[in-house]
Design an enzyme around this catalytic site. Structure first.
Site, PDB file in Angstrom:
ATOM      1  N   HIS A  23       0.834  -1.218   0.000  1.00 58.24           N
ATOM      2  CA  HIS A  23       0.000   0.000   0.000  1.00 58.24           C
ATOM      3  C   HIS A  23       0.867   1.267   0.000  1.00 58.24           C
ATOM      4  CE1 HIS A  23      -3.219  -2.799   1.215  1.00 58.24           C
ATOM      5  NE2 HIS A  23      -2.297  -3.290   2.028  1.00 58.24           N
ATOM      6  N   SER A  35      15.448  21.267 -16.388  1.00 59.91           N
ATOM      7  CA  SER A  35      14.285  22.093 -16.684  1.00 59.91           C
ATOM      8  C   SER A  35      14.765  23.396 -17.296  1.00 59.91           C
ATOM      9  CB  SER A  35      13.527  22.375 -15.391  1.00 59.91           C
ATOM     10  OG  SER A  35      12.731  23.537 -15.535  1.00 59.91           O
ATOM     11  N   LYS A  69      16.484  21.446 -11.179  1.00 64.40           N
ATOM     12  CA  LYS A  69      15.822  20.195 -11.531  1.00 64.40           C
ATOM     13  C   LYS A  69      16.709  19.207 -12.272  1.00 64.40           C
ATOM     14  CE  LYS A  69      11.590  19.723 -11.733  1.00 64.40           C
ATOM     15  NZ  LYS A  69      10.618  19.012 -10.917  1.00 64.40           N
ATOM     16  N   GLU A  84      10.080   8.036 -16.975  1.00 62.88           N
ATOM     17  CA  GLU A  84       8.767   8.647 -17.236  1.00 62.88           C
ATOM     18  C   GLU A  84       8.284   8.343 -18.649  1.00 62.88           C
ATOM     19  OE1 GLU A  84       8.356  12.740 -14.808  1.00 62.88           O
ATOM     20  OE2 GLU A  84      10.125  12.617 -16.046  1.00 62.88           O
TER      21      GLU A  84
END
Ligand code: ARG
Length: 469
Positions: A162, A283, A289, A296
């Site tokens: 979970h 970024s 970043k 992804e």
């Protein structure tokens, strides 16, 4: 402009009016099926060889056909071939170019054959070769996972259920879970390959042919297991394409799950791992970043592969026997599935060797969330308390720890004894992370020596596979 001999359609005899220009472009597949050219030529060479063996063409004609096809192949390899949309597809482009080169003999190549059995054969040959490449990439990724698992054999991290801290595990064990998924993916593809390795050629348009062909011989020349049993089925079903895409979808689903974990773990909140700079991007606006683009994108690409599976299932579902033009639509989803699957596997195999683990960070996370609570319950069971009662006792101890802001291992012995007088000071080895993982010391468990043994067994299996590949 093409000259007329290059663009006259091989089926023009029955027609009085030329094809509407838009319809011609709309129905053509050459823009994408040209990708099959090497397999189309391989199939044609085998077909011509069989025709000569059966006395259907002469050996002189056969030799001219083979030499001509090889010249066409060289021209395509060199990027010098002029693909024609009026000639619809890869098959008629190549046949027309062959006849332009060698004359009359070229016109005999299509004897006892149809584009229907031809295309079904081409796609199977192509997919068989692609599956072999994909399987090698899976093996490379599996090897990278084993290397990493070996390196991180003793690295302790929280195991989750979970997405809540559950019990401590070793990172090596976690990586072997990924390995196990890939092992099944590999088997699914091999299984799919075995079923698709059956030859449609000889089915002709749908009913077979009146010439005395030898399908077993052609199948042997092309490395097929056997000719397809039924001509109607051979030209029409694309279940092999669906089956492959289903296996690919499951594989991508697995890669997507790995991706999700890598993305979470490389966030500042988890900070378990760091992906190499060469697999990340920055970024354009936020200078701090470093984004996990590769996982992804793999997670994102999984969606289109699922889509291709649904597309192919739907393509097939209402088709009456035998061949229908609908089947031309099998190629683009298949090509896209293969390209993206190969890309995802390749980038994953490369990336795995370049992961830095923040072991201290993983360890600290494993210490949170009372991850050794089950160990304490098991300890009480060993002292003769029933598991349900032990569960209750530990639950109360955890509630106390939550109030106090301390882990079970940070309790004093007398604090622990408030919950059960059965607890003695040997409890503290049970409550350590190392003690917890080492105690799960059975086949398939997370104990480092079990993981080490599992890696050895996995390497033996991989070697056995590589030996037959
Ligand atoms: N381009 C076609 C396909 O991909 C080849 C077979 C065409 N056959 C036909 N009867 N029109 O399926």
């Amino acid at each position: 402009m093409h000259d007329m001999t290059m663009t006259a359609k091989p089926w023009a005899g029955r027609f009085n009016a030329p094809t509407d220009a838009f319809v011609e472009a709309f129905t053509a597949s050459v823009s994408f099926d040209q990708r099959l050219y090497a397999y189309d030529i391989q199939g044609s060479i085998a077909h011509a060889t069989m025709l000569a063996q059966q006395g259907i063409v002469t050996t002189v004609e056969r030799d001219a056909i083979i030499a001509g096809l090889e010249a066409v192949r060289a021209e395509i390899d060199a990027g010098a071939f002029n693909w024609s949309i009026p000639l619809e597809d890869v098959h008629m482009n190549i046949e027309t170019a062959l006849t332009a080169r060698i004359g009359e003999a070229g016109k005999k190549l299509h004897t006892g054959r149809s584009r229907n059995d031809q295309v079904a054969t081409d796609v199977r040959l192509w997919l068989r070769a692609e599956i072999d490449v994909i399987c090698l990439e899976i093996l490379r990724l599996q090897t990278a996972l084993l290397d990493l698992a070996e390196r991180e054999l003793n690295t302790i991290m929280p195991g989750f259920t979970h997405l809540q801290v559950a019990q401590p595990i070793t990172f090596g064990h976690h990586l072997l879970a990924w390995f196990a998924m890939l092992e099944r993916d590999y088997e699914r593809l091999i299984d799919c390959r075995r079923r698709l390795n059956v030859m449609p050629l000889g089915a002709a348009a749908l009913a077979g042919t009146t010439y005395p062909i030898d399908r077993h011989y052609t199948a042997q020349l092309l490395g097929f297991e056997r000719p397809a049993e039924n001509s109607l089925d051979a030209v029409s079903d694309r279940d092999f394409a669906i089956e492959f895409t289903a296996a690919a979808a499951i594989l991508m689903m697995h890669l997507s799950r790995y991706s999700e974990e890598l993305i979470l773990w490389s966030s500042a909140q988890f900070n378990f791992i760091e992906l190499a700079d060469s697999f990340c991007t920055g970024s354009s606006i936020m200078p701090q970043k470093k984004n996990p683009d590769v996982p992804e994108l793999v997670r994102g690409k999984t969606g289109r592969i699922f889509g291709h599976l649904m597309g192919l299932l739907t393509l097939m579902k209402s088709q009456p026997l035998a061949y229908n033009k609908d089947n031309q639509e099998d190629k683009e989803p298949l090509f896209d599935t293969v390209d993206n699957l190969k890309g995802a596997l390749r980038v994953y195999a490369d990336m795995m060797g370049n992961i830095t683990c923040h072991r201290q960070q993983m360890r600290t996370a494993a210490q949170q969330g009372f991850s050794t609570a089950t160990d304490l319950a098991d300890y009480l069971v060993r002292r003769g308390i029933a598991f349900r009662d032990a569960h209750e006792i530990v639950g109360k101890a955890v509630a106390f720890g939550v109030r106090e802001g301390r882990d079970l291992s940070e309790f004093t012995l007398s604090e622990l004894q408030q919950f059960s007088t059965m607890i003695t000071d040997d409890v503290f080895t049970v409550l350590t992370l190392e003690g917890s993982v080492a105690a799960r010391d059975h086949f398939g468990g997370t104990a480092p020596n079990q993981v080490r043994a599992a890696i050895v067994r996995a390497r033996v299996r991989l070697q056995a596979i590589s030996a037959v590949q």
